[in-house]
Design a protein around this motif. Sequence first.
Motif, PDB file in Angstrom:
ATOM      1  N   UNK A   1       0.840  -1.195   0.000  1.00  0.00           N
ATOM      2  CA  UNK A   1       0.000   0.000   0.000  1.00  0.00           C
ATOM      3  C   UNK A   1       0.880   1.252   0.000  1.00  0.00           C
ATOM      4  N   UNK A   2       0.570   2.217  -0.832  1.00  0.00           N
ATOM      5  CA  UNK A   2       1.321   3.468  -0.889  1.00  0.00           C
ATOM      6  C   UNK A   2       0.672   4.498   0.032  1.00  0.00           C
ATOM      7  N   UNK A   3       1.478   5.081   0.893  1.00  0.00           N
ATOM      8  CA  UNK A   3       1.013   6.136   1.787  1.00  0.00           C
ATOM      9  C   UNK A   3       1.864   7.375   1.555  1.00  0.00           C
ATOM     10  N   UNK A   4       1.253   8.540   1.716  1.00  0.00           N
ATOM     11  CA  UNK A   4       1.997   9.770   1.470  1.00  0.00           C
ATOM     12  C   UNK A   4       1.994  10.741   2.643  1.00  0.00           C
ATOM     13  N   UNK A   5       1.573  10.313   3.847  1.00  0.00           N
ATOM     14  CA  UNK A   5       1.615  11.170   5.027  1.00  0.00           C
ATOM     15  C   UNK A   5       1.308  10.341   6.264  1.00  0.00           C
ATOM     16  N   UNK A   6       1.629  10.905   7.410  1.00  0.00           N
ATOM     17  CA  UNK A   6       1.272  10.351   8.721  1.00  0.00           C
ATOM     18  C   UNK A   6       0.592  11.466   9.513  1.00  0.00           C
ATOM     19  N   UNK A   7      -0.443  11.111  10.273  1.00  0.00           N
ATOM     20  CA  UNK A   7      -1.097  12.103  11.116  1.00  0.00           C
ATOM     21  C   UNK A   7      -1.121  11.592  12.556  1.00  0.00           C
ATOM     22  N   UNK A   8      -0.651  12.417  13.473  1.00  0.00           N
ATOM     23  CA  UNK A   8      -0.711  12.150  14.905  1.00  0.00           C
ATOM     24  C   UNK A   8      -2.096  12.559  15.393  1.00  0.00           C
ATOM     25  N   UNK A   9      -2.830  11.622  15.975  1.00  0.00           N
ATOM     26  CA  UNK A   9      -4.190  11.886  16.431  1.00  0.00           C
ATOM     27  C   UNK A   9      -4.236  11.733  17.940  1.00  0.00           C
ATOM     28  N   UNK A  10      -4.721  12.783  18.625  1.00  0.00           N
ATOM     29  CA  UNK A  10      -4.762  12.761  20.078  1.00  0.00           C
ATOM     30  C   UNK A  10      -6.085  13.335  20.578  1.00  0.00           C
ATOM     31  N   UNK A  11      -6.179  13.476  21.888  1.00  0.00           N
ATOM     32  CA  UNK A  11      -7.431  13.867  22.531  1.00  0.00           C
ATOM     33  C   UNK A  11      -7.631  15.376  22.557  1.00  0.00           C
ATOM     34  N   UNK A  12      -6.544  16.100  22.769  1.00  0.00           N
ATOM     35  CA  UNK A  12      -6.633  17.550  22.872  1.00  0.00           C
ATOM     36  C   UNK A  12      -6.899  18.005  24.292  1.00  0.00           C
ATOM     37  N   UNK A  13      -6.610  19.271  24.550  1.00  0.00           N
ATOM     38  CA  UNK A  13      -6.846  19.828  25.875  1.00  0.00           C
ATOM     39  C   UNK A  13      -6.741  21.335  25.850  1.00  0.00           C
ATOM     40  N   UNK A  14      -7.326  22.005  26.847  1.00  0.00           N
ATOM     41  CA  UNK A  14      -7.307  23.466  26.892  1.00  0.00           C
ATOM     42  C   UNK A  14      -5.903  24.005  27.111  1.00  0.00           C
ATOM     43  N   UNK A  15      -5.664  25.214  26.583  1.00  0.00           N
ATOM     44  CA  UNK A  15      -4.350  25.831  26.728  1.00  0.00           C
ATOM     45  C   UNK A  15      -4.404  27.196  27.397  1.00  0.00           C
ATOM     46  N   UNK A  16      -5.579  27.590  27.887  1.00  0.00           N
ATOM     47  CA  UNK A  16      -5.738  28.813  28.675  1.00  0.00           C
ATOM     48  C   UNK A  16      -7.048  28.671  29.451  1.00  0.00           C
ATOM     49  N   UNK A  17      -7.217  29.429  30.535  1.00  0.00           N
ATOM     50  CA  UNK A  17      -8.402  29.242  31.384  1.00  0.00           C
ATOM     51  C   UNK A  17      -9.718  29.350  30.634  1.00  0.00           C
ATOM     52  N   UNK A  18      -9.812  30.286  29.694  1.00  0.00           N
ATOM     53  CA  UNK A  18     -11.078  30.463  28.989  1.00  0.00           C
ATOM     54  C   UNK A  18     -11.386  29.317  28.027  1.00  0.00           C
ATOM     55  N   UNK A  19     -10.418  28.425  27.783  1.00  0.00           N
ATOM     56  CA  UNK A  19     -10.658  27.260  26.924  1.00  0.00           C
ATOM     57  C   UNK A  19     -11.329  26.106  27.674  1.00  0.00           C
ATOM     58  N   UNK A  20     -11.252  26.115  29.009  1.00  0.00           N
ATOM     59  CA  UNK A  20     -11.581  24.913  29.766  1.00  0.00           C
ATOM     60  C   UNK A  20     -13.027  24.473  29.561  1.00  0.00           C
ATOM     61  N   UNK A  21     -13.989  25.351  29.793  1.00  0.00           N
ATOM     62  CA  UNK A  21     -15.389  24.936  29.668  1.00  0.00           C
ATOM     63  C   UNK A  21     -15.766  24.612  28.220  1.00  0.00           C
ATOM     64  N   UNK A  22     -15.362  25.419  27.219  1.00  0.00           N
ATOM     65  CA  UNK A  22     -15.664  25.003  25.844  1.00  0.00           C
ATOM     66  C   UNK A  22     -15.069  23.644  25.486  1.00  0.00           C
ATOM     67  N   UNK A  23     -13.865  23.383  25.965  1.00  0.00           N
ATOM     68  CA  UNK A  23     -13.250  22.079  25.731  1.00  0.00           C
ATOM     69  C   UNK A  23     -14.080  20.961  26.358  1.00  0.00           C
ATOM     70  N   UNK A  24     -14.458  21.127  27.620  1.00  0.00           N
ATOM     71  CA  UNK A  24     -15.244  20.099  28.296  1.00  0.00           C
ATOM     72  C   UNK A  24     -16.608  19.917  27.645  1.00  0.00           C
ATOM     73  N   UNK A  25     -17.161  20.986  27.140  1.00  0.00           N
ATOM     74  CA  UNK A  25     -18.434  20.876  26.422  1.00  0.00           C
ATOM     75  C   UNK A  25     -18.261  20.087  25.128  1.00  0.00           C
ATOM     76  N   UNK A  26     -17.125  20.259  24.466  1.00  0.00           N
ATOM     77  CA  UNK A  26     -16.830  19.433  23.288  1.00  0.00           C
ATOM     78  C   UNK A  26     -16.744  17.959  23.667  1.00  0.00           C
ATOM     79  N   UNK A  27     -16.060  17.675  24.771  1.00  0.00           N
ATOM     80  CA  UNK A  27     -15.862  16.298  25.200  1.00  0.00           C
ATOM     81  C   UNK A  27     -17.196  15.619  25.502  1.00  0.00           C
TER      82      UNK A  27
END
Length: 352
Positions: A1-27
Amino acid sequence: MAYDAVVLVSFGGPERPEDVMPFLQNVTRGRGIPPERLAEVAEHYQHFGGVSPINQQCRDLLAAVRADFAAHGLDLPVYWGNRNWHPMLADTVAQMRDDGVRHALAFVTSAYGGYSSCRQYQEDIAAARAAVGPDAPVVDKLRQFWDHPGFVQPHADAVTAALHRLDPAKRATTRVVFTAHSVPTSMAATAGPHGGRYEAQLHETARLVAAAAAPDLAYDLVWQSRSGPPQVPWLEPDVNDHLAKLPGEGVTSVVVSPVGFVSDHLEVVWDLDTEALSTARQLGLDFVRAGTPGTDPRFVAMVRELVTERLDPDTTARRRLGEVPCWDTCPTACCVPPRRPRPVTDASPDQP
């Protein structure tokens, strides 16, 4: 099989206080999680300035993998996309399409089988491709790696280093305690095509790490980070409950090794370095938490080896230490989705 890229897939997380609730709402979107539970989890993030370590750990791993690929002549671009926070996986897949990628491999930062740790990522990839449209690249997930030497050996060396931090005079009364993310027992029962795969793989990893690092010591596999409603049975015992029993068994010292995870993300630094450490101190137990692979060169090289296995499966031997069956592509019947709300976590089982 020919492949032309790799992608790292992870869970993600907030990077500032105002991100926390929107992130948890996404989860938790669509899962009926009560607001008070979200507020409780959000408080954990605020102890660290509203920042989860997980995104920076992914950046570090991404840089290390790219450097390792270049050093070994593997000419594939490496992308990064998250399930629940920026960079979102659908945006990454769109960028891959725009860059001309047609067929990519996905390295998911989760070593084990099970719904949250494997099949859900397959669903995330499918949803991201659907959002991008018919020109989205095909993305194939790499195999699980619970018994790959590049995962097991860094964990074993971390346990050895942790043991050296304890009083050698107490060696005979020291216990190694391996931890992984708890899941509902119904989810554990449907992990893999025949059930029980998540637990079986974790028991195998614990056995391999213990044999390499401390064959003379007793060890246990216990669970952490439960967040579901109390009426739903989850895998037990919880690490804190388990620690409470150890002094009665004559144990004076513990090394806690989070073999369920690949890096020191929030569920490690909060659930173990904060809560479990506090429990151990109250009990009078000497406590050292072992590290995780992170960007250990052997773990980084493992990513490359998993890629080369798929690039040339006929000539590349798999590196494995255990005996639990393994396959490149999960069978169709693997890991039936749960019918009840999934947990609120910084990372699903086996995330960094």
